[in-house]
Scaffold this motif. Structure first.
Motif, PDB file in Angstrom:
ATOM      1  N   LEU A  52     -77.239  67.031  36.628  1.00  0.00           N
ATOM      2  CA  LEU A  52     -75.926  67.337  37.181  1.00  0.00           C
ATOM      3  C   LEU A  52     -75.713  66.500  38.434  1.00  0.00           C
ATOM      4  O   LEU A  52     -76.559  66.486  39.327  1.00  0.00           O
ATOM      5  CB  LEU A  52     -75.822  68.826  37.543  1.00  0.00           C
ATOM      6  N   LEU A  53     -74.601  65.777  38.476  1.00  0.00           N
ATOM      7  CA  LEU A  53     -74.219  64.981  39.638  1.00  0.00           C
ATOM      8  C   LEU A  53     -72.819  65.391  40.051  1.00  0.00           C
ATOM      9  O   LEU A  53     -71.959  65.628  39.209  1.00  0.00           O
ATOM     10  CB  LEU A  53     -74.247  63.484  39.314  1.00  0.00           C
ATOM     11  N   ARG A  54     -72.590  65.460  41.357  1.00  0.00           N
ATOM     12  CA  ARG A  54     -71.259  65.828  41.838  1.00  0.00           C
ATOM     13  C   ARG A  54     -70.940  65.062  43.117  1.00  0.00           C
ATOM     14  O   ARG A  54     -71.736  65.030  44.054  1.00  0.00           O
ATOM     15  CB  ARG A  54     -71.173  67.333  42.105  1.00  0.00           C
ATOM     16  N   THR A  55     -69.751  64.419  43.134  1.00  0.00           N
ATOM     17  CA  THR A  55     -69.244  63.742  44.319  1.00  0.00           C
ATOM     18  C   THR A  55     -67.795  64.144  44.509  1.00  0.00           C
ATOM     19  O   THR A  55     -66.919  63.723  43.749  1.00  0.00           O
ATOM     20  CB  THR A  55     -69.343  62.208  44.182  1.00  0.00           C
ATOM     21  N   GLY A  56     -67.540  64.987  45.493  1.00  0.00           N
ATOM     22  CA  GLY A  56     -66.175  65.447  45.717  1.00  0.00           C
ATOM     23  C   GLY A  56     -65.651  66.203  44.522  1.00  0.00           C
ATOM     24  O   GLY A  56     -66.275  67.133  44.024  1.00  0.00           O
ATOM     25  N   ARG A  57     -64.498  65.753  43.998  1.00  0.00           N
ATOM     26  CA  ARG A  57     -63.886  66.437  42.868  1.00  0.00           C
ATOM     27  C   ARG A  57     -64.562  66.116  41.538  1.00  0.00           C
ATOM     28  O   ARG A  57     -64.344  66.812  40.543  1.00  0.00           O
ATOM     29  CB  ARG A  57     -62.408  66.069  42.774  1.00  0.00           C
ATOM     30  N   ARG A  58     -65.344  65.044  41.485  1.00  0.00           N
ATOM     31  CA  ARG A  58     -65.880  64.564  40.213  1.00  0.00           C
ATOM     32  C   ARG A  58     -67.282  65.101  39.941  1.00  0.00           C
ATOM     33  O   ARG A  58     -68.163  65.012  40.779  1.00  0.00           O
ATOM     34  CB  ARG A  58     -65.874  63.031  40.182  1.00  0.00           C
ATOM     35  N   THR A  59     -67.436  65.602  38.728  1.00  0.00           N
ATOM     36  CA  THR A  59     -68.714  66.154  38.286  1.00  0.00           C
ATOM     37  C   THR A  59     -69.183  65.393  37.056  1.00  0.00           C
ATOM     38  O   THR A  59     -68.373  65.034  36.193  1.00  0.00           O
ATOM     39  CB  THR A  59     -68.564  67.646  37.941  1.00  0.00           C
ATOM     40  N   VAL A  60     -70.494  65.121  36.985  1.00  0.00           N
ATOM     41  CA  VAL A  60     -71.110  64.550  35.791  1.00  0.00           C
ATOM     42  C   VAL A  60     -72.178  65.528  35.316  1.00  0.00           C
ATOM     43  O   VAL A  60     -73.147  65.793  36.031  1.00  0.00           O
ATOM     44  CB  VAL A  60     -71.741  63.173  36.074  1.00  0.00           C
ATOM     45  N   GLN A  61     -71.983  66.083  34.123  1.00  0.00           N
ATOM     46  CA  GLN A  61     -72.944  67.022  33.534  1.00  0.00           C
ATOM     47  C   GLN A  61     -73.508  66.392  32.271  1.00  0.00           C
ATOM     48  O   GLN A  61     -72.754  66.021  31.357  1.00  0.00           O
ATOM     49  CB  GLN A  61     -72.253  68.339  33.192  1.00  0.00           C
TER      50      GLN A  61
END
Length: 318
Positions: free
Chosen positions: A276-285
């Motif tokens: 799981l990666l998250r930067t601000g509004r953007r999430t990568v699952q």
């Protein structure tokens, strides 16, 4: 303490909703529609900042309507000159170190909140528009409206609208704990015919040609999500090979008109792992299942992205 007050405010809103929400939602929805109309029809100039976890951007935006055609300019005020120009349905990009190019589009979306151009009549089926009150922003009296998804699966917005022009002077994107992820904030603005004069030079400007986007043709994918947030609809799907990874990727793009995300399915390899990666509004699952890498990328809270990834029915390979 902040989280306690936030929970109390949500609970209070739920208790009061049956008696007051319908009339207030209708009025607030009308204000938001007026914001969209004002942003597209007025002649104006904005100086604003974008604040996010990545830092602060300082920008200027000019918008004018000449002979029933929209002209706009977005200029980065600090650092290398970066400029985006709109002339009708052509958006031209001028970036340091890159050859200028144009793409088809109805409006400039870079650095400007997409919320400004949303169809609030459509969104009213899945979002509540809650009036918060009045305050001052950029020395202007503003109406404040909160935009909240009814199913609680997305982020929310708070919008400050100039009471006179209905232009948005501040927009905060909040996570589900009420913490600010991004902020758009106008520091000065002008609405007058002088902006039209400043933009007239764009009518005869020599802008770069539009890039041709190859048509991949119809694609039929065998997999699909078993669950989506209310109001999310498929916008497109495609199958392509990523040169850097040298493996095929199948993608579906979804949007509710306010937030968007994509689901990407590709063969798993030795480097694939759940994360799981998250930067601000953007999430990568990323999930690994049946020798497939399932990746959900977009403007979603992590719990929502994971629920979508877990629901993917891989079906039978074509």
């Amino acid at each position: 303490m902040k989280h306690i007050w936030y929970a109390v405010s949500l609970l209070t809103g739920c208790l009061l909703y049956p008696s007051i929400a319908p009339a207030q939602t209708s009025a607030s929805g009308a204000l938001l529609q007026q914001m969209e109309q004002a942003s597209q029809s007025l002649n104006y100039e904005l100086a604003f900042i974008n604040v996010s976890r990545l830092g602060i951007e300082s920008l200027r935006y000019r918008h004018a309507v000449l002979d029933n055609k929209i002209y706009a300019q977005l200029l980065q005020m600090d650092g290398p000159r970066r400029e985006i120009i709109q002339r009708g349905n052509d958006i031209s990009y001028f970036e340091p170190g890159l050859e200028p190019f144009s793409l088809p589009g109805k409006h400039i979306i870079d650095a400007l909140p997409s919320l400004i151009y949303a169809d609030f009549q459509q969104l009213a089926s899945y979002y509540d528009f809650v009036p918060v009150g009045r305050t001052r922003i950029a020395d202007q009296l503003c109406e404040v409206v909160r935009i909240v998804a009814r199913d609680g699966t997305r982020y929310s917005y708070i919008v400050w609208l100039d009471s006179e022009t209905r232009l948005p002077l501040r927009i905060d994107l909040l996570d589900r704990d009420g913490e600010t992820l991004e902020q758009y904030r106008v520091v000065s603005f002008a609405v007058d015919e002088g902006v039209r004069g400043l933009m007239q030079g764009l009518q005869k400007a020599n802008l770069p040609p539009s890039l041709s986007v190859p048509d991949s043709g119809p694609v039929k994918l065998s997999w699909q999500p078993g669950w989506l947030p209310a109001g999310m609809r498929e916008v497109s799907q495609n199958r392509r090979t990523l040169p850097a990874l040298n493996k095929p990727v199948e993608s579906r793009l979804y949007s509710d008109g306010l937030f968007s995300f994509s689901v990407n399915v590709s063969p798993a390899d030795k480097g694939s792992s759940a994360q799981l990666l998250r930067t601000g509004r953007r999430t990568v699952q990323i999930e690994i299942r049946d020798n497939k890498e399932i990746m959900v990328v977009g403007e979603l809270p992590p719990t929502t992205a994971k629920r979508i990834a877990d629901s993917i029915n891989l079906g039978t390979p074509q």
